[in-house]
Design an enzyme around this catalytic site. Sequence first.
Site, short mmCIF file in Angstrom:
data_model
loop_
_atom_site.label_atom_id
_atom_site.label_comp_id
_atom_site.label_asym_id
_atom_site.label_seq_id
_atom_site.Cartn_x
_atom_site.Cartn_y
_atom_site.Cartn_z
N GLY A 1 1.81 8.17 5.40
CA GLY A 1 2.15 7.96 6.80
C GLY A 1 3.54 8.45 7.12
O GLY A 1 3.76 9.07 8.17
N SER B 1 0.91 4.26 -1.39
CA SER B 1 0.44 5.63 -1.17
C SER B 1 0.07 5.86 0.29
O SER B 1 0.33 6.93 0.85
CB SER B 1 -0.74 5.98 -2.09
OG SER B 1 -1.85 5.15 -1.84
N ASP B 2 -0.51 4.85 0.95
CA ASP B 2 -0.80 4.97 2.38
C ASP B 2 0.51 5.09 3.18
O ASP B 2 0.61 5.91 4.09
CB ASP B 2 -1.56 3.74 2.87
CG ASP B 2 -2.96 3.66 2.33
OD1 ASP B 2 -3.83 4.40 2.82
OD2 ASP B 2 -3.20 2.86 1.42
N ASP B 3 1.48 4.25 2.82
CA ASP B 3 2.74 4.27 3.55
C ASP B 3 3.49 5.59 3.35
O ASP B 3 4.08 6.14 4.28
CB ASP B 3 3.62 3.10 3.12
CG ASP B 3 3.03 1.75 3.50
OD1 ASP B 3 2.17 1.72 4.40
OD2 ASP B 3 3.41 0.74 2.91
N SER C 1 0.85 -1.20 0.00
CA SER C 1 0.00 0.00 0.00
C SER C 1 0.88 1.24 0.00
O SER C 1 0.95 1.99 0.98
CB SER C 1 -0.92 -0.02 1.22
OG SER C 1 -1.67 -1.21 1.27
#
Length: 405
Positions: free
Chosen positions: A187, A182-184, A180
């Site tokens: 974050g 883009s989430d990482d 993932s």
Amino acid sequence: MPEDTGPKPPPQDPRLPLTGLRVVELGHYIAAPFATRLLADLGAEVIKVEPPEGDPHRDWGARVNGHAVWFSIHGRNKLSVTLDLKSEEGKQRVKALCARADALVENFRPGYLERIGLGPDVLRAENPRLVIARVSGYGQDGPYRDKPAFGAIGEAMGGLRHLTANPGQTDLPPPRCGVSISDDLAGMYAALALVSACWGRDRKADGKGVTIDLDLVSSVFSLMEGMLPEYGLLGRVRQPMGAALPSAAPTNTYPCSDGKWLAVAGNSDLIFRRLMIRIGRPDLAEDPRMASNSGRCANAEELDAAIAEWTRTLTAKEAQDALEAVQVPCSRLYDMKDCVEDPHFQARDLMLEVPDPLVGTTVPHPAAPFRFEGLPPRDMVRWPGPPVGAHNDYVFGALLKEKTP
């Protein structure tokens, strides 16, 4: 103060750089919890607020003993409390937590916290110093702010998925990178921005916290290197290159005789010469067309064909050994088994065996990627993801000093 009957976390480690920083996480799924995982690895006291049924991420991926092993990593070093944010009690407890915290990280849809009465203005009335990091799909404003989004959307709209296709391939969709991303990314940016905001706040005369606005799309878009000025100034739209790069050559992934692949980065002038000599093509090393990176980029197909002709005669390990002997950067494409068995991973303590009572055995965790002098990587993971609400008594009793019934 009431007697604390809940499990207490291990004492904070003064060697960890963020010891003393308290962060409230109103996060779910990946982006915000990944940010707080990084902060917790660095020593921050992270209080993860979950709904009574737990973060939905506890139900993702493979399970052992009924528990998702990913959450063992995702929730590590955090305190877990449960609250119903729509209830009056839940809202009051969030306010009380934020009144005693340095920062809050959340990744709800924009406007959600305001709708339930927990917007930044309300929380800062309790604590003007509070830094608030807000992670969303498209950001807190703009015409798309209210559209739903997950990681795949950030990859698609941020420009990354367009680049992951193979040139000319139209019958298969451009693949994801397998995690993932883009989430990482969001974050990681959130963690960096939060620490920066806390640093800046503590040096301002008024000491007031700020709100940080991060989104999946812009996090991916920020990685697009020179593609924006290339388009803005020259009208060029970079197209998929498969495993190659348009700005460096030879840099690609080449087939080997055992069906595996070898990544090779031979794009500096000196490395290129060593590479060509090693594969038996000194003529290309002396070719004036190949004397500079720009010339090699213009002739990348010819170079790739020459390297692939050589790699096809060797196994991936044989080719890697041959190139490493002449200091050419290269690597076989590792899967997780390769990572676990590699002596460099082992020597660097990149894999930690963490006892997890939920899973009922030790769980292999990836070590934190940062190294601090005098702080072994194993000391940065103090406990795995805890049970849902494991620290309710400790947080609401010892920290908030609430009276027990």
